[in-house]
Design a protein around this motif. Structure first.
Motif, PDB file in Angstrom:
ATOM      1  N   SER A  85       1.306  -1.429   0.171  1.00 44.20           N
ATOM      2  CA  SER A  85       0.067   0.189  -0.143  1.00 44.20           C
ATOM      3  C   SER A  85       0.997   1.372  -0.052  1.00 44.20           C
ATOM      4  CB  SER A  85      -0.710   0.159   0.855  1.00 44.20           C
ATOM      5  OG  SER A  85      -0.518  -0.079   2.311  1.00 44.20           O
ATOM      6  N   VAL A  86       0.649   1.847  -0.935  1.00 42.37           N
ATOM      7  CA  VAL A  86       1.451   3.715  -0.634  1.00 42.37           C
ATOM      8  C   VAL A  86       1.404   3.874  -0.037  1.00 42.37           C
ATOM      9  CG1 VAL A  86       1.958   5.578  -2.682  1.00 42.37           C
ATOM     10  CG2 VAL A  86       0.937   2.883  -3.384  1.00 42.37           C
ATOM     11  N   SER A  87       2.831   4.344   0.431  1.00 42.44           N
ATOM     12  CA  SER A  87       2.380   5.805   1.873  1.00 42.44           C
ATOM     13  C   SER A  87       3.959   6.077   1.525  1.00 42.44           C
ATOM     14  CB  SER A  87       3.108   5.087   2.755  1.00 42.44           C
ATOM     15  OG  SER A  87       4.254   4.258   3.017  1.00 42.44           O
ATOM     16  N   ALA A  88       4.373   7.366   2.192  1.00 45.68           N
ATOM     17  CA  ALA A  88       5.718   8.318   2.183  1.00 45.68           C
ATOM     18  C   ALA A  88       6.755   7.592   2.088  1.00 45.68           C
ATOM     19  CB  ALA A  88       5.499   9.686   3.265  1.00 45.68           C
ATOM     20  N   ARG A  89       7.060   6.015   2.060  1.00 44.99           N
ATOM     21  CA  ARG A  89       8.429   5.572   2.637  1.00 44.99           C
ATOM     22  C   ARG A  89       8.020   4.648   1.495  1.00 44.99           C
ATOM     23  NH1 ARG A  89       9.729   3.327   8.123  1.00 44.99           N
ATOM     24  NH2 ARG A  89      11.299   2.286   6.468  1.00 44.99           N
ATOM     25  N   LYS A  90       6.601   4.103   0.874  1.00 47.60           N
ATOM     26  CA  LYS A  90       6.536   2.741   0.143  1.00 47.60           C
ATOM     27  C   LYS A  90       5.929   2.516  -0.837  1.00 47.60           C
ATOM     28  CE  LYS A  90       7.868  -0.957   3.078  1.00 47.60           C
ATOM     29  NZ  LYS A  90       6.716  -1.900   4.263  1.00 47.60           N
TER      30      LYS A  90
END
Ligand code: PHE
Length: 344
Positions: free
Chosen positions: A204-209
């Protein structure tokens, strides 16, 4: 006859005076100085005059012709300058106007990092892997099985990726490590290669991934390669890439295809180790996984682990770029916002 000549001179002078263009002066030249002019005709007919008149008329005619020529040339010169000036004025460019800027493209920050890291490793004696040994669409065999992932090993869960429908067990690679296997299948040791490329994970897309990102894989296989070589090479890499000031740490870790394995962290640039959103409050950011090539992997490609040893590493290009330029959100690389991209 002399009167006639004097009158002609006067008339010519008046015309020259009145001339306003080079067309006018050309006409005057034709009228008074050409072969068919009256003045020329008079000069030619001197022989018909009597001996007393002949030299007088001849002298005056010459004098007048010379005078007209001189004055006409002066006028011509004047008119030429005038016309030139007018033309220059008309065509003048206002050099105080601001110029039009033509926007130029730039190299994407991720491509920059890949180029930079590639150059660092080339300087350390590595060469770039052949692209045929590093495909993005990969089989489960090269992405997992040949890398010593047992069929149901939980390590596979950490690299959940996207399977395609082109054929059974064909997927978007979750790591560039498949390039290790393909390289060893096609090349005898000594091997010293790096392999940059895209990888995919079901995250799941986030600030880190992000579910698409980039890695650079490295592989060294030769006689007498030890963990000291691994550590020396990667320390040298971080020193060149970050400069000496940035603290790094080696942590023990696990990868099915390396034994022993390590992860290398760099102190978080955003919070300087205090803990923040970017580093999930740990103060450190993992930049690469590494380890000694597992003997099972060497055996699988027909390299005798009793004779050869090696080390491998894989680093995240986004992470390394974020650390260097203090970027706090991985999604910025993929949004294509020129306000962000222009800064590089
Ligand atoms: N492929 C591993 C990953 O994606 C990194 C790695 C590469 C670890 C090479 C060890 C050796 O996490």
């Amino acid at each position: 006859m002399l009167d006639k000549l004097n009158k002609m001179q006067q008339e010519a002078m008046e015309l020259i005076n009145k001339a306003v263009s080079m067309v006018d002066t050309e006409e005057i030249k034709n009228r008074y100085l050409s072969r068919k002019s009256e003045l020329n005709y008079i000069k030619k007919s001197l022989k018909d005059l009597d001996a007393e008149m002949r030299p007088k008329v001849g002298a005056l005619a010459n004098e007048i012709a010379n005078k007209i020529q001189t004055v006409l040339e002066e006028k011509e010169q004047f008119l030429y300058q005038q016309e030139l000036n007018k033309k220059l004025e008309k065509d003048a460019i206002d050099i105080t106007l601001p110029g039009k800027t033509i926007p130029t493209g730039k190299i994407h920050p991720l491509t920059r990092t890949v180029n930079e890291i590639t150059e660092i490793f080339q300087g350390l004696g590595f060469s770039l892997v052949e692209s045929k040994n590093s495909p993005e669409v990969e089989t489960e065999y090269y992405n997992f099985d040949a890398l010593n992932f047992p069929a149901d090993h939980p390590a596979k869960d950490m690299q959940d990726t996207y399977y395609t429908k082109v054929a059974p067990n064909v997927l978007l690679r979750s790591q560039t490590s498949g390039a290790q296997v393909r390289t060893m299948e096609n090349k005898k040791p000594p091997i010293r290669v790096i392999s940059p490329g895209r990888v995919y994970r079901n995250e799941s897309v986030s600030a880190r991934k992000n579910n698409l990102f980039h890695q650079i894989e490295g592989l060294v296989v030769d006689k007498n390669i030890t963990f000291a070589d691994l550590k020396g090479t990667l320390n040298e890499f971080t020193r060149i890439y970050f400069g000496e000031a940035r603290p790094t740490r080696f942590r023990t870790s696990f990868f099915p295809f390396t034994e022993p394995s390590a992860e290398i962290d760099v102190q978080c640039i955003m919070c300087k180790g205090k803990g923040c959103r970017t580093c999930s409050q740990t103060g450190w950011l993992e930049i690469l996984g590494a380890g000694m090539v597992d003997p099972n992997v060497l055996k699988g490609v027909g390299i005798d682990p009793e004779v050869y040893t090696g080390f491998a590493f894989g680093m995240g290009v986004e992470r390394l770029t974020m650390l260097k330029y203090a970027i706090n959100d991985i999604r910025l690389f993929f949004n294509n916002d020129v306000r962000f991209l222009e800064q590089f």
